[in-house]
Scaffold this motif. Structure first.
Motif, mmCIF file in Angstrom:
data_model
loop_
_atom_site.group_PDB
_atom_site.id
_atom_site.type_symbol
_atom_site.label_atom_id
_atom_site.label_comp_id
_atom_site.label_asym_id
_atom_site.label_seq_id
_atom_site.Cartn_x
_atom_site.Cartn_y
_atom_site.Cartn_z
ATOM 1 N N SER A 1 0.825 -1.209 0.000
ATOM 2 C CA SER A 1 0.000 0.000 0.000
ATOM 3 C C SER A 1 0.858 1.257 0.000
ATOM 4 C CB SER A 1 -0.933 0.014 1.222
ATOM 5 O OG SER A 1 -1.853 -1.043 1.159
ATOM 6 N N GLY A 2 2.140 1.087 -0.252
ATOM 7 C CA GLY A 2 3.026 2.243 -0.310
ATOM 8 C C GLY A 2 3.515 2.693 1.048
ATOM 9 N N GLY A 3 3.773 1.736 1.948
ATOM 10 C CA GLY A 3 4.305 2.085 3.254
ATOM 11 C C GLY A 3 3.305 2.748 4.170
ATOM 12 N N ARG A 4 2.010 2.425 3.992
ATOM 13 C CA ARG A 4 0.988 3.031 4.848
ATOM 14 C C ARG A 4 1.044 2.454 6.261
ATOM 15 N NH1 ARG A 4 -2.756 6.028 1.679
ATOM 16 N NH2 ARG A 4 -3.567 6.736 3.692
ATOM 17 N N ILE A 5 0.685 3.282 7.220
ATOM 18 C CA ILE A 5 0.734 2.935 8.639
ATOM 19 C C ILE A 5 -0.634 2.470 9.107
ATOM 20 C CG2 ILE A 5 1.179 3.808 10.963
ATOM 21 C CD1 ILE A 5 2.975 5.957 9.656
ATOM 22 N N LEU A 6 -0.671 1.371 9.846
ATOM 23 C CA LEU A 6 -1.912 0.958 10.488
ATOM 24 C C LEU A 6 -2.132 1.845 11.711
ATOM 25 C CD1 LEU A 6 -1.712 -2.959 10.465
ATOM 26 C CD2 LEU A 6 -2.521 -1.422 8.672
ATOM 27 N N PRO A 7 -3.246 2.570 11.789
ATOM 28 C CA PRO A 7 -3.482 3.454 12.934
ATOM 29 C C PRO A 7 -3.585 2.672 14.237
ATOM 30 C CG PRO A 7 -5.000 3.944 11.117
ATOM 31 C CD PRO A 7 -4.319 2.656 10.782
ATOM 32 N N LEU A 8 -3.218 3.306 15.335
ATOM 33 C CA LEU A 8 -3.298 2.655 16.640
ATOM 34 C C LEU A 8 -4.728 2.249 16.964
ATOM 35 C CD1 LEU A 8 -0.873 4.836 18.789
ATOM 36 C CD2 LEU A 8 -0.440 2.588 17.781
ATOM 37 N N ARG A 9 -5.676 3.079 16.583
ATOM 38 C CA ARG A 9 -7.086 2.745 16.825
ATOM 39 C C ARG A 9 -7.433 1.431 16.149
ATOM 40 N NH1 ARG A 9 -10.502 2.794 13.335
ATOM 41 N NH2 ARG A 9 -9.307 4.218 12.007
ATOM 42 N N TYR A 10 -6.969 1.254 14.914
ATOM 43 C CA TYR A 10 -7.236 0.013 14.183
ATOM 44 C C TYR A 10 -6.539 -1.169 14.847
ATOM 45 C CZ TYR A 10 -7.119 -3.535 10.532
ATOM 46 O OH TYR A 10 -7.232 -4.715 9.850
ATOM 47 N N MET A 11 -5.275 -0.983 15.235
ATOM 48 C CA MET A 11 -4.550 -2.056 15.915
ATOM 49 C C MET A 11 -5.309 -2.499 17.165
ATOM 50 S SD MET A 11 -1.595 -2.640 14.237
ATOM 51 C CE MET A 11 -0.614 -3.454 15.485
ATOM 52 N N GLY A 12 -5.820 -1.524 17.914
ATOM 53 C CA GLY A 12 -6.564 -1.854 19.117
ATOM 54 C C GLY A 12 -7.858 -2.598 18.826
ATOM 55 N N GLU A 13 -8.507 -2.222 17.724
ATOM 56 C CA GLU A 13 -9.758 -2.883 17.349
ATOM 57 C C GLU A 13 -9.518 -4.352 17.011
ATOM 58 O OE1 GLU A 13 -13.574 -1.937 14.391
ATOM 59 O OE2 GLU A 13 -11.636 -0.948 14.048
ATOM 60 N N VAL A 14 -8.463 -4.628 16.244
ATOM 61 C CA VAL A 14 -8.149 -6.016 15.895
ATOM 62 C C VAL A 14 -7.713 -6.794 17.140
ATOM 63 C CG1 VAL A 14 -6.711 -7.521 14.464
ATOM 64 C CG2 VAL A 14 -7.533 -5.339 13.538
ATOM 65 N N TYR A 15 -6.993 -6.124 18.021
ATOM 66 C CA TYR A 15 -6.567 -6.774 19.260
ATOM 67 C C TYR A 15 -7.775 -7.200 20.099
ATOM 68 C CZ TYR A 15 -4.194 -7.451 23.746
ATOM 69 O OH TYR A 15 -3.725 -7.984 24.921
ATOM 70 N N ASP A 16 -8.764 -6.336 20.164
ATOM 71 C CA ASP A 16 -9.975 -6.689 20.909
ATOM 72 C C ASP A 16 -10.654 -7.929 20.318
ATOM 73 O OD1 ASP A 16 -9.605 -4.595 22.659
ATOM 74 O OD2 ASP A 16 -10.994 -3.236 21.641
ATOM 75 N N ILE A 17 -10.670 -8.015 18.987
ATOM 76 C CA ILE A 17 -11.238 -9.199 18.319
ATOM 77 C C ILE A 17 -10.432 -10.435 18.683
ATOM 78 C CG2 ILE A 17 -11.616 -10.299 16.069
ATOM 79 C CD1 ILE A 17 -12.149 -7.447 14.970
ATOM 80 N N SER A 18 -9.113 -10.301 18.661
ATOM 81 C CA SER A 18 -8.254 -11.460 18.952
ATOM 82 C C SER A 18 -8.472 -11.950 20.380
ATOM 83 C CB SER A 18 -6.785 -11.091 18.735
ATOM 84 O OG SER A 18 -6.249 -10.351 19.819
ATOM 85 N N ARG A 19 -8.679 -11.020 21.307
ATOM 86 C CA ARG A 19 -8.933 -11.420 22.695
ATOM 87 C C ARG A 19 -10.298 -12.102 22.807
ATOM 88 N NH1 ARG A 19 -4.653 -12.468 23.984
ATOM 89 N NH2 ARG A 19 -4.453 -12.300 21.750
ATOM 90 N N GLN A 20 -11.278 -11.562 22.118
ATOM 91 C CA GLN A 20 -12.629 -12.122 22.202
ATOM 92 C C GLN A 20 -12.672 -13.553 21.686
ATOM 93 O OE1 GLN A 20 -15.623 -9.808 20.158
ATOM 94 N NE2 GLN A 20 -17.197 -11.382 20.410
ATOM 95 N N TYR A 21 -11.946 -13.799 20.593
ATOM 96 C CA TYR A 21 -11.988 -15.128 19.958
ATOM 97 C C TYR A 21 -10.777 -15.994 20.293
ATOM 98 C CZ TYR A 21 -15.976 -13.391 17.310
ATOM 99 O OH TYR A 21 -17.211 -12.885 16.955
ATOM 100 N N GLN A 22 -9.889 -15.482 21.121
ATOM 101 C CA GLN A 22 -8.713 -16.240 21.564
ATOM 102 C C GLN A 22 -7.856 -16.700 20.377
ATOM 103 O OE1 GLN A 22 -7.798 -16.769 25.085
ATOM 104 N NE2 GLN A 22 -9.150 -14.982 24.890
ATOM 105 N N VAL A 23 -7.621 -15.778 19.449
ATOM 106 C CA VAL A 23 -6.741 -16.023 18.305
ATOM 107 C C VAL A 23 -5.578 -15.027 18.391
ATOM 108 C CG1 VAL A 23 -6.524 -16.098 15.795
ATOM 109 C CG2 VAL A 23 -8.684 -16.760 16.882
#
Length: 349
Positions: free
Chosen positions: A143-165
């Motif tokens: 994507s041309g060196g685009r940065i994943l925003p911290l808000r997005y990282m946190g959102e995916v982290y919450d999903i990973s905790r919920q589903y234990q992945v």
């Protein structure tokens, strides 16, 4: 005259201090855990990303592969963005070595929609593989060196905790992301279980990457590294440069970002060049030359004739990557060269 090499930040060469550190490195057999320089590097790296332990590996690809092996079992499934480095550029190691099935999701600037991640997580069913891992990439190369925003990282982290992945982060250019966001790398890595980052790109070490995570994970990863041929004996010879990279080379990445932004803004004013200059966030830019009515191979050849090296992404897309070897005057020269190519293309139409 040396060419202006914009193919990748992997073309950086060791600094004089790195060369001195390599020459003077205290070494031992790292397979026995007796290389003091590697032990120091791994401790430093783990601290920098807020993890319990770290492992020095030969490359980012090896680091990602070892991570997948240590996280999964054969027959599992891994969720990844469809144009992630692990999918596109690691020789199908997921399937051929780890024996896992990739489940890819179309992302925007490297961000897989959170709802699509949830939908991709398998229910416990006899017909389905187990969803064993989510992989993110920050910065996202395709994507041309685009940065994943911290808000997005946190959102995916919450999903990973919920589903234990668990989440593995391909952070080959993690420090570019941190500098771009103006945060400590730990602000990013707090949202992942494990992370791989390269010492050999913008940080300018001659080789090597780091895999970091919980101590128990790194113990498993160390054994997988050995299986893949990554037991490197007196590895402190290379690791010494990695210590210099972490201690001295992170802050200057901002220069590369400024150069990339200036280059993008200059290209944006050239007829036939289509570029999203506003979207340039780190040291990488991508642009289309379709308006010049020539393909990438032709354009790259014209650049090379004038002393500029670059890579193509597709038939009409070009990638430039800035790094320590690129100076302000190089940026100005590249802009002028692209102007000349554009003018020549216009005349020939």
């Amino acid at each position: 005259m040396m060419p202006i090499d914009l193919r990748s930040d992997t073309v950086t060469t060791p600094t004089e201090k790195m060369r001195d550190a390599i020459r003077d490195a205290a070494v031992g057999d790292d397979v026995y855990g007796e290389d003091p320089t590697i032990n120091r590097l791994e401790a430093l790296a783990a601290e920098r990303v807020g993890k319990e332990a770290a492992l020095f590996v030969t490359s980012g690809t090896q680091g990602n592969q070892v991570a997948v092996l240590a996280h999964t079992q054969r027959g599992d499934e891994v969720i990844l963005e469809e144009h992630s480095h692990i999918v596109e550029y690691e020789v199908a190691g997921l399937s051929t070595i780890a024996g896992v099935q990739p489940r890819t999701i179309k992302g925007v600037n490297g961000q897989m929609p959170a709802s699509d991640i949830v939908s991709a997580i398998r229910e416990d069913d006899i017909h389905s593989p187990k969803t064993a891992l989510i992989c993110l990439e920050n910065t996202h190369g395709d994507s041309g060196g685009r940065i994943l925003p911290l808000r997005y990282m946190g959102e995916v982290y919450d999903i990973s905790r919920q589903y234990q992945v668990p989440i593995h982060l391909d952070g080959a250019r993690l420090f570019n992301a941190a500098v771009g966001l103006g945060v400590d790398p730990k602000e990013i890595t707090q949202y992942v279980n494990t992370v791989q980052f390269c010492l050999s790109k913008g940080l300018s070490a001659p080789m090597g990457s780091i895999l970091a995570g919980p101590t128990s994970f790194i113990e498993r990863a160390r054994k997988w590294r050995k299986m893949l041929g990554g037991g490197m004996r007196q590895a402190g010879i290379a690791g010494a440069a990695g210590i210099v990279a972490l201690e001295e080379m992170v802050g200057r990445l901002e220069d590369d970002h400024v150069h990339a932004k200036n280059l993008a803004e200059g290209l944006a004013h050239i007829e036939g060049i289509n570029i999203d200059a506003e979207g340039v966030e780190t040291n990488m830019i991508m642009f289309s030359i379709e308006g010049l009515e020539m393909d990438s191979d032709h354009f790259i050849e014209k650049l090379k004739e004038r002393g500029v090296l670059a890579n193509s992404i597709s038939q009409y897309r070009i990638r430039f990557v800035t790094h320590r070897k690129i100076a302000n005057e190089d940026i100005d020269k590249v802009i002028e060269i692209v102007k000349i190519i554009s003018a020549e293309a216009k005349v020939s139409l």
